[in-house]
Design a protein around this motif. Structure first.
Motif, PDB file in Angstrom:
ATOM      1  N   ASP A   1       0.664  -0.988  -0.089  1.00 33.45           N
ATOM      2  CA  ASP A   1       0.095  -0.016  -0.031  1.00 33.45           C
ATOM      3  C   ASP A   1       0.915   1.241   0.192  1.00 33.45           C
ATOM      4  N   ALA A   2       2.054   1.117   0.725  1.00 33.89           N
ATOM      5  CA  ALA A   2       2.812   2.208   1.093  1.00 33.89           C
ATOM      6  C   ALA A   2       3.902   2.694  -0.220  1.00 33.89           C
ATOM      7  N   ALA A   3       4.489   1.614  -0.533  1.00 33.65           N
ATOM      8  CA  ALA A   3       5.655   1.797  -1.202  1.00 33.65           C
ATOM      9  C   ALA A   3       5.533   2.410  -2.653  1.00 33.65           C
ATOM     10  N   PRO A   4       6.269   3.342  -3.235  1.00 34.36           N
ATOM     11  CA  PRO A   4       6.223   3.935  -4.412  1.00 34.36           C
ATOM     12  C   PRO A   4       6.748   3.110  -5.363  1.00 34.36           C
ATOM     13  N   GLU A   5       6.177   3.342  -6.731  1.00 33.38           N
ATOM     14  CA  GLU A   5       6.935   2.514  -7.724  1.00 33.38           C
ATOM     15  C   GLU A   5       8.358   2.321  -7.786  1.00 33.38           C
ATOM     16  N   GLY A   6       8.914   1.052  -7.758  1.00 36.59           N
ATOM     17  CA  GLY A   6      10.302   0.623  -7.906  1.00 36.59           C
ATOM     18  C   GLY A   6      10.953   0.874  -6.572  1.00 36.59           C
TER      19      GLY A   6
ATOM     20  N   THR B   1       6.742 -10.337  -3.602  1.00 29.14           N
ATOM     21  CA  THR B   1       7.010 -10.792  -4.834  1.00 29.14           C
ATOM     22  C   THR B   1       5.858 -11.183  -5.720  1.00 29.14           C
ATOM     23  N   ARG B   2       4.746 -11.649  -5.136  1.00 33.00           N
ATOM     24  CA  ARG B   2       3.565 -12.116  -5.890  1.00 33.00           C
ATOM     25  C   ARG B   2       2.677 -10.658  -6.218  1.00 33.00           C
ATOM     26  N   ALA B   3       2.550  -9.610  -5.231  1.00 32.03           N
ATOM     27  CA  ALA B   3       1.933  -8.622  -5.373  1.00 32.03           C
ATOM     28  C   ALA B   3       2.420  -7.381  -6.062  1.00 32.03           C
ATOM     29  N   ARG B   4       3.735  -7.215  -5.846  1.00 34.16           N
ATOM     30  CA  ARG B   4       4.381  -6.032  -6.258  1.00 34.16           C
ATOM     31  C   ARG B   4       6.023  -6.355  -6.824  1.00 34.16           C
ATOM     32  N   PRO B   5       5.766  -7.027  -7.968  1.00 35.44           N
ATOM     33  CA  PRO B   5       7.150  -7.189  -8.570  1.00 35.44           C
ATOM     34  C   PRO B   5       8.077  -6.269  -8.931  1.00 35.44           C
TER      35      PRO B   5
END
Ligand code: F6P
Length: 462
Positions: free
Chosen positions: A138-143, A161-165
């Motif tokens: 929810d909180a992490a910016p792209e990349g 790994t699954r939700a935010r590669p």
């Protein structure tokens, strides 16, 4: 053109701040306790790094409702977790089982004895890890690079790994790691899931090569998937940060108070959480033996021990506290004189007072049975004013860098530790000064920035 550095998200069980309601009802933030915070805190303060942590106190839960809170230079987002699930994950799994495995603390004749309540506790550990992973998503910016801290959060990488590669997650363990012989007492499913969970991160870091090797050995013995690339990178104390505390009025007042207690006697110091792995009781037994063997130290040396209550919800810690107090009482009764208390035990956690003890000590005893690193060893070198000798256990991760300048204190050998204390107290002044200068140089040479750079390097090596 160099690209902008990736945004950072830091994730740990205990956050850099703890909150409480002030007299006027407003939330007041206070710097959190523990080595992780004193090492990493100064690195992150004043940056836009988001720090995710569990809401532990009532005040924390109120702060959690406000979303990301900016205080004391930190951007903190606290997670409200189901209290009973959090208790099971923290007391029963993290500190009642994993901590024992990683530090080799089980008395295997009697412990562990996992019963039918274990699956519920392990489920709670999973739940906490999944809640943290969801909060990161929810909180992490792209990349972003996500720095996941410690054994409480070994499974966070799976869901990321699954939700935010797009994220790169580096896991760092601040404890030692259990070699196979200490991992196998865990229920097998949990041990495998733990290793697999860590392997789901992009890389896994440890304070020393020895812990990297123990982790690899446990994987080889038990793991079902190959470990993540692993690296050794000791955390370090921030010299400016601890020296600012040492120069504060509160610390000066604490030194004056200490001088009032000990006068011109020499001081053996220790600063620890009241923690099973710190080997506090054997340290006092060694002091008892020192006084027995060397009458010349009687009345001339005071052992000042700052031992601050920790994990009071874990029964073994409450029993250990009783042993500590009973041992101090017995030794003081044996040796005390009207004008001299051999051991002064201080149990109220007060950071300036701990730093005052580091400033004033003639010998610092750091004798853990096993310790991921131990920052007190280097912090003392940074602020001490008396060329303190360091009695250091070879089982502390800090020994890898500082061992040559320290006096080794064999953690299970009480007589050997007493001999080490005697040697430290009677070092030739030139040798003592030389060792203190080396310790200071080593402590200044490596800062938390080096540790952070190692994490970022691990993140970019795909
Ligand atoms: O040594 C491991 C560790 O997690 C440290 O990083 C931290 O300072 C300490 O344990 C504190 O533990 P707790 O949060 O249980 O008080």
């Amino acid at each position: 053109m160099a690209s902008d550095p990736a945004p950072l998200v830091l994730v740990s069980n205990r956050g850099p701040l703890s909150f409480r309601h002030g007299d006027d009802g407003a939330l007041v933030a206070r710097r959190g306790a523990g080595g992780l915070i004193s090492g990493i805190g100064p690195l992150v303060a004043g940056t836009d790094t988001t720090w995710l942590a569990a809401a532990i106190s009532e005040g924390d839960r109120a702060a959690a409702e406000q979303g990301t809170v900016a205080a004391e230079g930190f951007q903190v987002r606290l997670l409200t977790l189901d209290p009973e699930a959090y208790r099971l994950a923290y007391d029963v799994v993290s500190n009642g089982a994993l901590w024992f495995a990683h530090h080799g603390l089980w008395d295997l004749v009697h412990e562990p004895a996992f019963d039918r309540t274990w699956p519920e506790a392990w489920d709670a550990y999973r739940y906490v890890n999944e809640a943290f992973a969801a909060a990161v998503c929810d909180a992490a910016p792209e990349g972003a690079v996500v720095l996941v801290q410690d054994y409480h959060l070994a499974l966070v990488g799976r869901e990321l790994t699954r939700a935010r590669p797009d994220l790169t997650a580096v896991h760092f363990t601040h404890t030692p790691f259990a070699p196979p012989v200490w991992l196998t007492p865990l229920p097998e499913g949990a041990a495998r899931e733990l290793l697999d969970g860590m392997a789901a991160h992009h890389a896994c870091g440890f304070h020393t090569r020895a812990w990297v090797d123990d982790h690899a050995a446990s994987h080889a013995a038990l793991g079902t998937r190959p470990p993540a690339p692993s690296f050794a990178s000791p955390l370090a104390s921030d010299p400016d940060d601890i020296r600012a505390t040492a120069a504060s009025e509160a610390c000066d007042a604490a030194v004056a108070r200490l001088e009032g207690l000990v006068g011109d006697r020499r001081v053996i110091g220790r600063v620890d959480r009241l923690e099973l792995s710190k080997n506090i009781v054997r340290g006092f037994l060694a002091f008892d033996d020192l006084l027995e063997q060397h009458p010349e130290h009687r009345g001339r040396v005071t052992f000042v021990a700052g031992c601050y209550p920790s994990r009071t919800g874990v029964p073994a810690y409450a029993r250990y506290r009783e042993r500590v107090e009973e041992t101090v009482g017995r030794i003081n009764e044996r040796w005390a004189r009207d004008d001299w208390t051999p051991i002064v035990l201080e149990m109220e956690d007060d950071y300036p007072r701990s730093v005052a003890l580091m400033r004033r000590a003639d010998v610092m005893l750091v004798n853990p049975v096993r310790d991921g690193l131990n920052l007190v060893a280097s912090e003392t070198a940074l602020v001490n004013e008396r060329d303190a000798a360091l009695c250091l256990s070879p089982q502390a991760g800090a020994f890898e860098r500082l061992g040559d300048a320290a006096v080794p204190a064999p953690p299970f050998d009480v007589a050997g530790t007493a001999d080490a204390l005697h040697r430290a107290l009677t070092l030739d002044p030139v040798e003592r000064r030389g060792r203190a200068a080396t310790l200071r140089r080593l402590a200044e040479e490596r800062t938390p920035r080096h540790w952070l750079d190692d994490q970022l390097r691990a993140a970019t090596q795909r």
